[in-house]
Motif scaffolding. Structure first.
Motif, PDB file in Angstrom:
ATOM      1  N   MET A 356       0.832  -1.195   0.000  1.00 18.30           N
ATOM      2  CA  MET A 356       0.000   0.000   0.000  1.00 18.30           C
ATOM      3  C   MET A 356       0.866   1.244   0.000  1.00 18.30           C
ATOM      4  O   MET A 356       1.707   1.425   0.884  1.00 18.30           O
ATOM      5  N   ALA A 357       0.672   2.090  -0.978  1.00 18.66           N
ATOM      6  CA  ALA A 357       1.463   3.304  -1.123  1.00 18.66           C
ATOM      7  C   ALA A 357       0.766   4.475  -0.440  1.00 18.66           C
ATOM      8  O   ALA A 357      -0.390   4.788  -0.763  1.00 18.66           O
ATOM      9  N   GLU A 358       1.471   5.113   0.482  1.00 22.10           N
ATOM     10  CA  GLU A 358       0.999   6.391   1.033  1.00 22.10           C
ATOM     11  C   GLU A 358       1.610   7.480   0.152  1.00 22.10           C
ATOM     12  O   GLU A 358       2.753   7.873   0.326  1.00 22.10           O
ATOM     13  N   ASP A 359       0.832   7.908  -0.814  1.00 21.21           N
ATOM     14  CA  ASP A 359       1.352   8.810  -1.848  1.00 21.21           C
ATOM     15  C   ASP A 359       0.424  10.007  -1.983  1.00 21.21           C
ATOM     16  O   ASP A 359      -0.777   9.846  -2.198  1.00 21.21           O
ATOM     17  N   SER A 360       0.985  11.197  -1.873  1.00 30.28           N
ATOM     18  CA  SER A 360       0.195  12.429  -1.938  1.00 30.28           C
ATOM     19  C   SER A 360       0.319  13.133  -3.283  1.00 30.28           C
ATOM     20  O   SER A 360      -0.181  14.243  -3.443  1.00 30.28           O
ATOM     21  N   SER A 361       0.974  12.495  -4.244  1.00 28.24           N
ATOM     22  CA  SER A 361       1.212  13.146  -5.531  1.00 28.24           C
ATOM     23  C   SER A 361       0.139  12.758  -6.541  1.00 28.24           C
ATOM     24  O   SER A 361      -0.758  11.963  -6.261  1.00 28.24           O
ATOM     25  N   ASP A 362       0.256  13.327  -7.742  1.00 26.48           N
ATOM     26  CA  ASP A 362      -0.648  12.959  -8.834  1.00 26.48           C
ATOM     27  C   ASP A 362       0.052  12.062  -9.850  1.00 26.48           C
ATOM     28  O   ASP A 362      -0.379  11.954 -10.996  1.00 26.48           O
ATOM     29  N   LEU A 363       1.136  11.417  -9.433  1.00 28.40           N
ATOM     30  CA  LEU A 363       1.803  10.467 -10.310  1.00 28.40           C
ATOM     31  C   LEU A 363       0.824   9.351 -10.639  1.00 28.40           C
ATOM     32  O   LEU A 363       0.248   8.737  -9.738  1.00 28.40           O
ATOM     33  N   PRO A 364       0.598   9.063 -11.925  1.00 26.78           N
ATOM     34  CA  PRO A 364      -0.430   8.069 -12.276  1.00 26.78           C
ATOM     35  C   PRO A 364       0.056   6.639 -12.081  1.00 26.78           C
ATOM     36  O   PRO A 364       1.255   6.367 -11.979  1.00 26.78           O
ATOM     37  N   LYS A 365      -0.908   5.730 -12.021  1.00 25.59           N
ATOM     38  CA  LYS A 365      -0.682   4.284 -12.044  1.00 25.59           C
ATOM     39  C   LYS A 365       0.179   3.779 -10.884  1.00 25.59           C
ATOM     40  O   LYS A 365       0.970   2.871 -11.044  1.00 25.59           O
ATOM     41  N   ILE A 366      -0.027   4.358  -9.718  1.00 22.53           N
ATOM     42  CA  ILE A 366       0.696   3.895  -8.537  1.00 22.53           C
ATOM     43  C   ILE A 366       0.353   2.434  -8.241  1.00 22.53           C
ATOM     44  O   ILE A 366       1.228   1.626  -7.909  1.00 22.53           O
ATOM     45  N   SER A 367      -0.926   2.091  -8.378  1.00 24.47           N
ATOM     46  CA  SER A 367      -1.382   0.741  -8.041  1.00 24.47           C
ATOM     47  C   SER A 367      -1.643  -0.105  -9.279  1.00 24.47           C
ATOM     48  O   SER A 367      -2.472  -1.010  -9.262  1.00 24.47           O
ATOM     49  N   HIS A 368      -0.914   0.184 -10.359  1.00 28.41           N
ATOM     50  CA  HIS A 368      -1.004  -0.624 -11.569  1.00 28.41           C
ATOM     51  C   HIS A 368       0.237  -1.511 -11.680  1.00 28.41           C
ATOM     52  O   HIS A 368       1.321  -1.139 -11.226  1.00 28.41           O
ATOM     53  N   PRO A 369       0.114  -2.675 -12.291  1.00 30.60           N
ATOM     54  CA  PRO A 369       1.287  -3.546 -12.461  1.00 30.60           C
ATOM     55  C   PRO A 369       2.386  -2.856 -13.252  1.00 30.60           C
ATOM     56  O   PRO A 369       2.124  -1.991 -14.102  1.00 30.60           O
ATOM     57  N   THR A 370       3.608  -3.261 -12.997  1.00 34.35           N
ATOM     58  CA  THR A 370       4.743  -2.628 -13.677  1.00 34.35           C
ATOM     59  C   THR A 370       4.725  -2.915 -15.173  1.00 34.35           C
ATOM     60  O   THR A 370       5.181  -2.090 -15.964  1.00 34.35           O
TER      61      THR A 370
END
Length: 630
Positions: A356-370
């Motif tokens: 689980m990523a605690e991410d506050s940015s708008d970087l897309p596809k955080i929870s998408h497969p590599t």
């Protein structure tokens, strides 16, 4: 002195692909003694020092075993549980002491030495839990996380901490009663400063000795699993503290941190950033993730401060010179590559892990497969939802109609990631006030608003997380030096709120529509998203089985409405199955006690509607239970 180092271990470690490097680095029992191995490429001499040689390093010098700076040695005259450090003599300058980066146990603060491990092996009894995980689909399962800080959840009468083993009898019955699926522990790796809560780490492989030994922690997690409670830990790969015994300039030069101070310094936190491009650092961090899952049976990691890793200018002011990567952008390409590699390796070894990523940015596809261009996490905290909802709830209901979009905007991007909805510790500390104290109105309205807040979190798509104390209405914000205000259970409103929270969570666990299609657009349908004048939202939570679908009505004002027309998609009798305004929860008991037959007149773009009572500052849920009469 005999050496147990292996050429393949050495090669993989220096390539950044040794994902079990903790099995040969650090201090390990071997036959009748201990093998010590450490990475210090800029050292001229490395010695083991401790009580066993009067902290002189005499007769305990390590040999250099790789040209890239691994040192190793075996000694049979060092007993278990001995305090030790590495005495490192750099090529230029005096010798200094460092704790072992791979130590499995450390002294209790303020002492800072590492401890040689015992020869005992913990025998696990959670085989059923581990076996069941093989058939576990987290995306279509309920996930309800109780986040807590072990040192301030509850303390003894004298203010001292409960141990890992003592918490088995204190914490586990409580969270079982609360009906959560997982607990999430704020970082439990060894750290020198209590008020850092573990986010500034010195011992990545050492469970903090504040609460006991590594075996004690294994027993605690084992017992959680035997009681069907998953365990997630906060994990901090983004930065580390500068304490002299730690990783900073470990062998006299920047080693774990970037050599460029502009990239290394996390000024807002007073910490140092890992050099994510360095192979040995990759082996260290990825092995650490594997270590917690393999050796402690941890079910998942909440990876802290991902945005601080992925952006070079995370804490640089607008008027400062900006750092750029080799392509001219501001993303830390090494950190992004590291996170992808981390997740690929974790899921290779533990396919059912929660990352689980605690991410506050708008970087897309955080929870998408590599392989789909993502970072490879399987969940991301929805910080936007949290900020919008708390901002909205703090408005007096009179003014909420002007901010209606704060409630609905999250559904515009809900399916871009696999989201967790967090009401975490970050929102109730450092002057932000507790959740209850954020709520406007008199005392009754504050409690009603908090019931509404929790209710809206539960009915909104996404997995769920709350921080300790919110469940019974902690009035004072979280204070890390004090336990929760358990005395509040003596007051009816707080006891009723706890009853509401555990009932709400139980309701969630037994309604597939509230979790099965969290991440699929066909699991949600607006009935009325635009009633800003009355601050009312109406929508469906759905599965592929119409009989499981739920009609949800949220009223964000203290107004009560009788005979309110609500469009429904199916002809049939509707029954209210949950109402946060029930008297047993501390509400005004504006409920719908009878079945509601449909009226075959179009409303809300549906072919029929029902007329219901809408309670004040409340969530009410209806379900079709039978076909209606024509």
């Amino acid at each position: 002195m005999n050496l147990y180092t292996n050429d393949l271990d050495i090669y993989l470690y220096h390539q950044g692909t040794h994902y079990h490097s903790y099995k040969f680095l650090g201090c390990h029992p071997r036959e009748k003694g201990y093998q010590f191995t450490v990475w210090a490429p800029n050292a001229s001499v490395v010695e083991i020092t401790g009580d066993f040689n009067d902290w002189t390093g005499k007769d305990h010098q390590l040999q250099r075993v790789s040209k890239n700076g691994l040192w190793s040695g075996y000694y049979s005259n060092i007993p278990p549980n001995s305090a030790y450090k590495y005495q490192i003599t750099p090529k230029n300058g005096p010798a200094f002491l460092k704790a072992d980066p791979y130590a499995f146990q450390a002294e209790l603060r303020p002492l800072t030495a590492s401890l040689t491990p015992s020869h005992d092996k913990y025998m696990w009894n959670d085989q059923k839990w581990e076996s069941n995980k093989k058939n576990y689909n987290p995306y279509e399962s309920p996930i309800l996380i109780y986040e807590l800080h072990l040192g301030s959840w509850k303390t003894k009468e004298d203010g001292s901490y409960y141990s890992y083993r003592e918490l088995v009898n204190e914490l586990i019955p409580y969270v079982r009663k609360l009906n959560v699926t997982h607990i999430e522990l704020l970082p439990i790796a060894e750290h020198p400063l209590d008020i850092s809560w573990g986010y500034q780490t010195t011992g990545y492989y050492a469970p903090t000795s504040r609460y006991g030994t590594p075996s004690d922690l294994k027993f605690f997690i084992d017992q959680c699993h035997q009681h069907n409670i998953g365990v997630i830990i906060d994990w901090v790969p983004g930065h580390f503290c500068k304490d002299e015994q730690g990783l900073r300039q470990f062998d006299g030069e920047p080693l774990y941190e970037y050599k460029d101070p502009k990239k290394a310094e996390k000024r807002s936190w007073g910490t140092l950033t890992f050099d994510f491009g360095r192979p040995e650092v990759q082996s260290f961090l990825i092995s650490n993730a594997i270590y917690w899952m393999e050796e402690f049976h941890v079910d998942g990691l909440r990876v802290d401060a991902v945005a601080s890793m992925t952006y070079l200018n995370f804490d640089r002011d607008d008027n400062e010179e900006k750092l750029k990567n080799g392509l001219g952008g501001d993303q830390n390409l090494e950190a992004i590559a590291f996170l992808k590699k981390l997740n690929e390796v974790v899921f290779e070894f533990f396919p059912h892990a929660l990352m689980m990523a605690e991410d506050s940015s708008d970087l897309p596809k955080i929870s998408h497969p590599t392989d789909h261009g993502g970072l490879g996490f399987n969940f991301k905290w929805n910080m936007g939802w949290m900020n919008d909802l708390l901002t909205y709830m703090e408005y007096d209901p009179v003014y909420r109609k002007w901010h209606h979009n704060l409630l609905t905007f999250s559904m515009m991007y809900n399916y871009s990631e696999n989201f967790v909805l967090p009401l975490s510790h970050d929102e109730v500390v450092h002057g932000k006030r507790s959740l209850l104290n954020k709520m406007p109105g008199d005392q009754w309205q504050q409690f009603a608003n908090l019931r509404l807040l929790f209710g809206y979190m539960i009915v909104h798509p996404g997995k769920k997380l709350i921080f300790m104390g919110g469940e019974f209405g902690q009035y004072i914000e979280w204070r890390d030096q004090h336990q929760l205000d358990w005395l509040l259970f003596d007051f009816p409103l707080h006891e009723s709120l706890f009853h509401y929270t555990k009932t709400l969570f139980h309701f969630y666990l037994h309604q597939p529509a509230l979790y099965k299609y969290d991440h699929k657009p066909n699991g949600f349908q607006w009935i009325d998203a635009d009633n800003n004048d009355q601050s009312i939202l109406i929508f469906l939570r759905k599965t592929s089985n119409e009989s499981e679908d739920l009609l949800v009505i949220c009223n964000f004002t203290p107004e009560v409405y009788h005979g309110f027309k609500v469009g429904v998609p199916y002809a049939g009798a509707y029954k209210e199955i949950f109402n946060s305004d029930a008297a047993c929860f501390g509400g005004s008991d504006q409920r719908n006690f009878f079945l509601h037959e449909p009226i075959f007149e179009e409303w809300h773009h549906q072919k029929q509607h029902i007329k219901v009572t809408i309670p004040p500052l409340a969530v009410s849920v209806f379900q079709k239970i039978e076909e209606g009469f024509l």
